[in-house]
Design an enzyme around this catalytic site. Structure first.
Site, mmCIF file in Angstrom:
data_model
loop_
_atom_site.group_PDB
_atom_site.id
_atom_site.type_symbol
_atom_site.label_atom_id
_atom_site.label_comp_id
_atom_site.label_asym_id
_atom_site.label_seq_id
_atom_site.Cartn_x
_atom_site.Cartn_y
_atom_site.Cartn_z
ATOM 1 N N HIS A 20 27.097 -48.520 -36.838
ATOM 2 C CA HIS A 20 26.530 -47.204 -36.484
ATOM 3 C C HIS A 20 27.616 -46.162 -36.713
ATOM 4 C CE1 HIS A 20 23.831 -44.759 -33.515
ATOM 5 N NE2 HIS A 20 24.491 -43.952 -34.338
ATOM 6 N N HIS A 22 28.063 -42.452 -38.950
ATOM 7 C CA HIS A 22 27.591 -41.401 -39.850
ATOM 8 C C HIS A 22 28.784 -40.933 -40.669
ATOM 9 C CE1 HIS A 22 23.792 -40.945 -37.507
ATOM 10 N NE2 HIS A 22 24.568 -41.387 -36.526
ATOM 11 N N HIS A 200 17.432 -44.468 -34.957
ATOM 12 C CA HIS A 200 17.948 -44.023 -33.666
ATOM 13 C C HIS A 200 16.750 -43.916 -32.722
ATOM 14 C CE1 HIS A 200 21.487 -42.944 -35.940
ATOM 15 N NE2 HIS A 200 22.052 -42.263 -34.962
ATOM 16 N N GLU A 203 18.278 -42.699 -27.308
ATOM 17 C CA GLU A 203 19.582 -42.074 -27.039
ATOM 18 C C GLU A 203 19.302 -40.968 -26.016
ATOM 19 O OE1 GLU A 203 21.269 -39.819 -30.313
ATOM 20 O OE2 GLU A 203 23.264 -39.755 -29.403
ATOM 21 N N ASP A 281 29.775 -44.045 -34.153
ATOM 22 C CA ASP A 281 28.831 -42.934 -34.341
ATOM 23 C C ASP A 281 29.431 -41.818 -35.203
ATOM 24 O OD1 ASP A 281 26.319 -41.825 -34.128
ATOM 25 O OD2 ASP A 281 26.454 -41.317 -32.014
ATOM 26 N N ASP A 282 30.143 -40.889 -34.601
ATOM 27 C CA ASP A 282 30.754 -39.763 -35.319
ATOM 28 C C ASP A 282 32.203 -39.631 -34.845
ATOM 29 O OD1 ASP A 282 28.225 -38.480 -36.632
ATOM 30 O OD2 ASP A 282 27.673 -38.840 -34.543
HETATM 31 N N1 HPA Z 1 22.266 -39.050 -32.809
HETATM 32 C C1 HPA Z 1 21.356 -38.532 -33.640
HETATM 33 N N2 HPA Z 1 21.661 -38.023 -34.826
HETATM 34 C C2 HPA Z 1 22.943 -38.046 -35.217
HETATM 35 C C3 HPA Z 1 23.915 -38.580 -34.403
HETATM 36 C C4 HPA Z 1 23.557 -39.110 -33.133
HETATM 37 O O1 HPA Z 1 24.373 -39.594 -32.332
HETATM 38 N N3 HPA Z 1 25.078 -38.442 -35.103
HETATM 39 C C5 HPA Z 1 24.798 -37.868 -36.289
HETATM 40 N N4 HPA Z 1 23.481 -37.627 -36.361
HETATM 41 ZN ZN ZN Z 2 24.141 -41.967 -34.608
#
Ligand code: HPA
Ligand code: ZN
Length: 336
Positions: A20, A22, A200, A203, A281-282
């Site tokens: 996971h 991006h 996703h 969340e 994630d990021d």
């Molecule tokens: N959630 C949804 N979209 C996203 C995320 C995330 O954590 N990171 C980059 N796009």
């Molecule tokens: Zn994500």
């Protein structure tokens, strides 16, 4: 192209898969400024420190606003190749042996950057990743769920010439109000084309969105999914079908999905028998790459060595690797 030097953990990190991630979320301030200069783009921040001060988020949307704005610096094939190569160098330091990498084509095509530029640039770095960094890779094309279903369909058709480089489709961006059901048709096309499917869900959105991702989109994995714990029947379903969840602890704290890492539901998810993995994630925005997330949950939640090994093992089990490579990585982990 200058980029921040990879930060290595003090210990020898466990071998793991990152599932996971991006790629646009790996854009570090140093690289953002370097690319801005290379492309003649003016950022609304004077210095890297000014930019870093903007990394204070109240929810998913407040992060997404900055995430999309900073992408303005990504314009050429070289930019996408440099971005991915910088990530892979960092990932290697963090024990990542295999990475399944999301990208957001609509965030680039909307700015006039053709999808071919994005895929060719990323592919250049990914194709060289085994030789340059000892990392195997896959590419996952995400649809922006706050854009229309038609836009996702158009994006899928534009990607057809590149599907040999794409392993799966995914669904990201602002979750609440954009349920998986909106994207049934494009997921059906992706499956017909032989692609795997992830989304996703759960969340910020409710457990009902996880049900929809499973039953209407037929996903192979759920990204995040932490809110599944609100629905016992859903947990039972995820356990029975061994559906992997790609959990992102530092992201959940930074985007206020959980108040504090010490309250993170990861231990409850493991206790419930869910196939949980830990991911970043990021990482440029959330303060840590793959192993940094492992270390953070170890320290905040008191996870023992055996549990960390289970999480690393799960990452390979949940990957889209061929069985031979998966077995080789599991052996590497067992003898680590
Ligand atoms: N959630 C949804 N979209 C996203 C995320 C995330 O954590 N990171 C980059 N796009
Ligand atoms: Zn994500």
């Amino acid at each position: 192209m200058p980029s921040n030097s990879p930060s290595a953990p003090a210990h020898r990190p466990l071998p793991k898969a990152e599932l996971h991630l991006h790629i646009e979320g790996t854009l570090e301030p140093g690289l953002a400024f370097a690319l801005a200069e290379r492309n003649g783009v003016t950022l609304p921040y004077a210095t890297e420190d000014d930019l870093r001060r903007a990394y204070s988020f109240s929810d998913l949307q407040s992060f997404l606003n900055l995430y999309y704005a900073l992408m303005a610096v990504l314009r050429t094939e070289d930019d996408f190749a440099d971005l991915a190569d910088a990530y892979l160098a960092r990932a290697k330091e963090q024990g990542v042996r295999h990475a399944e990498i999301f990208f957001d084509p609509q965030a680039h095509t909307a700015r006039g950057v053709p999808i071919g530029t994005v895929v060719r640039g990323l592919s250049r770095a990914l194709d060289a990743a085994e030789e340059n960094h000892g990392i195997t890779t896959r590419l996952i094309m995400c649809f922006l769920r706050d854009e229309s279903a038609d836009s996702a369909l158009e994006t899928f058709e534009a990607a057809r010439p590149y599907l040999d480089r794409i392993t799966a489709v995914g669904l990201d961006s602002a979750e609440v109000g954009h349920p998986p059901s909106k994207f049934r048709e494009v997921y059906e096309l992706a499956r017909q084309a032989g692609l795997k499917c992830v989304a996703h869900a759960g969340e910020e959105g409710p457990a009902a969105y996880v049900w929809e991702a499973l039953d209407l989109l037929g996903v192979d994995r759920i990204d995040h999914g932490v809110r599944c714990l609100e629905d016992e029947r859903l947990v039972a379903r995820l356990v029975a079908d061994r559906v992997p969840l790609t959990v992102c602890p530092l992201s959940n704290v930074r985007l206020r999905v959980v108040d504090d890492l010490a309250d993170h539901p990861l231990p409850a998810m493991l206790d419930a028998g869910l196939l949980v993995t830990v991911n970043s994630d990021d990482p440029a925005y959330f303060g840590g790459y793959a192993d940094d997330n492992f270390t953070a949950v170890r320290d905040a939640l008191g996870l023992d060595e055996e549990t960390l090994r289970t999480l690393a093992r799960n990452s390979f089990l949940a990957s889209f690797l061929d069985e031979e490579t998966r077995a080789a990585y599991l052996k590497e982990l067992d003898t680590f």
